[in-house]
Design a protein around this motif. Structure first.
Motif, PDB file in Angstrom:
ATOM      1  N   LEU A   1      -4.190  12.536  82.263  1.00  0.00           N
ATOM      2  CA  LEU A   1      -2.845  12.406  81.729  1.00  0.00           C
ATOM      3  C   LEU A   1      -1.990  13.495  82.351  1.00  0.00           C
ATOM      4  CD1 LEU A   1      -3.525  11.721  77.956  1.00  0.00           C
ATOM      5  CD2 LEU A   1      -2.770  10.121  79.705  1.00  0.00           C
ATOM      6  N   ALA A   2      -0.985  13.096  83.059  1.00  0.00           N
ATOM      7  CA  ALA A   2      -0.083  14.064  83.685  1.00  0.00           C
ATOM      8  C   ALA A   2       1.019  14.381  82.693  1.00  0.00           C
ATOM      9  CB  ALA A   2       0.495  13.496  84.961  1.00  0.00           C
ATOM     10  N   PRO A   3       1.354  15.649  82.544  1.00  0.00           N
ATOM     11  CA  PRO A   3       2.443  15.984  81.613  1.00  0.00           C
ATOM     12  C   PRO A   3       3.777  15.542  82.191  1.00  0.00           C
ATOM     13  CG  PRO A   3       1.723  17.928  82.767  1.00  0.00           C
ATOM     14  CD  PRO A   3       0.780  16.828  83.165  1.00  0.00           C
ATOM     15  N   GLU A   4       4.690  15.198  81.288  1.00  0.00           N
ATOM     16  CA  GLU A   4       6.032  14.811  81.725  1.00  0.00           C
ATOM     17  C   GLU A   4       6.828  16.050  82.042  1.00  0.00           C
ATOM     18  OE1 GLU A   4       8.371  12.103  79.489  1.00  0.00           O
ATOM     19  OE2 GLU A   4       6.635  10.886  78.962  1.00  0.00           O
ATOM     20  N   ILE A   5       7.347  16.108  83.225  1.00  0.00           N
ATOM     21  CA  ILE A   5       8.183  17.231  83.633  1.00  0.00           C
ATOM     22  C   ILE A   5       9.559  16.675  83.886  1.00  0.00           C
ATOM     23  CG2 ILE A   5       8.566  19.000  85.359  1.00  0.00           C
ATOM     24  CD1 ILE A   5       5.542  18.978  85.838  1.00  0.00           C
ATOM     25  N   ASN A   6      10.514  17.178  83.161  1.00  0.00           N
ATOM     26  CA  ASN A   6      11.880  16.698  83.297  1.00  0.00           C
ATOM     27  C   ASN A   6      12.648  17.712  84.132  1.00  0.00           C
ATOM     28  OD1 ASN A   6      14.240  15.388  83.080  1.00  0.00           O
ATOM     29  ND2 ASN A   6      14.395  15.511  80.844  1.00  0.00           N
TER      30      ASN A   6
END
Length: 161
Positions: free
Chosen positions: A136-141
């Motif tokens: 699971l890749a973290p969401e980077i905004n």
């Protein structure tokens, strides 16, 4: 030099415009096959006033030396028109058999049917023994959202909020 070439061109121009209005001698393409124009056999005759497909004007041609061919019956051309009351020139001869004749044996029974169906589904695949790990890749905004504007109050047509 240019003036003389222009003069020759202008003199020859009207002559080419009237080149298609002469007469034609009709020669059949095959011997024994007549050329019929408006019920006149125009084979080896002089025809005047035929412009062909090159013009958008149709003219009634004048035929000099043609022979009149009387109107042919439609049955002569290989078609049968029952309204004329004539028997067809060729074809099968219809004969009504007598009522007391020996009848043929009845035909055997025959039945055939067709159907349609979808292709069978492929078999279910089993889960592999060693499944690949799920990461699971973290969401980077990278682009933060701009702040939402607050609704204005006191504008006509808008309820106060």
């Amino acid at each position: 030099m240019r003036a003389s070439a222009l003069a020759i061109f202008l003199i020859g121009l009207p002559a080419t415009a009237f080149a298609g209005g002469g007469f034609d001698l009709v020669v059949p393409g095959r011997p024994g096959v007549p050329i019929i124009i408006n019920n006149i056999d125009a084979s080896y005759a002089v025809v005047e006033g035929v412009w062909g497909l090159g013009k958008n004007v149709q003219v009634q041609p004048t035929i000099y030396g043609g022979v009149y061919v009387p109107e042919r019956q439609p049955s002569d051309v290989g078609h049968y028109y029952p309204s004329l009351g004539l028997q067809p020139g060729y074809g099968r001869l219809e004969v009504e058999p007598p009522a007391n004749r020996k009848l043929p044996k009845p035909a055997e029974s025959y039945h055939q049917s067709w159907g349609a169906s979808s292709a069978p589904l492929p078999p279910q695949m089993d889960v592999p023994v060693n499944p690949p790990p799920v990461i699971l890749a973290p969401e980077i905004n990278d682009y933060p959202r701009p702040p939402r504007p607050r609704p204005r109050t006191g504008m006509p047509g808008r309820p106060p909020g």
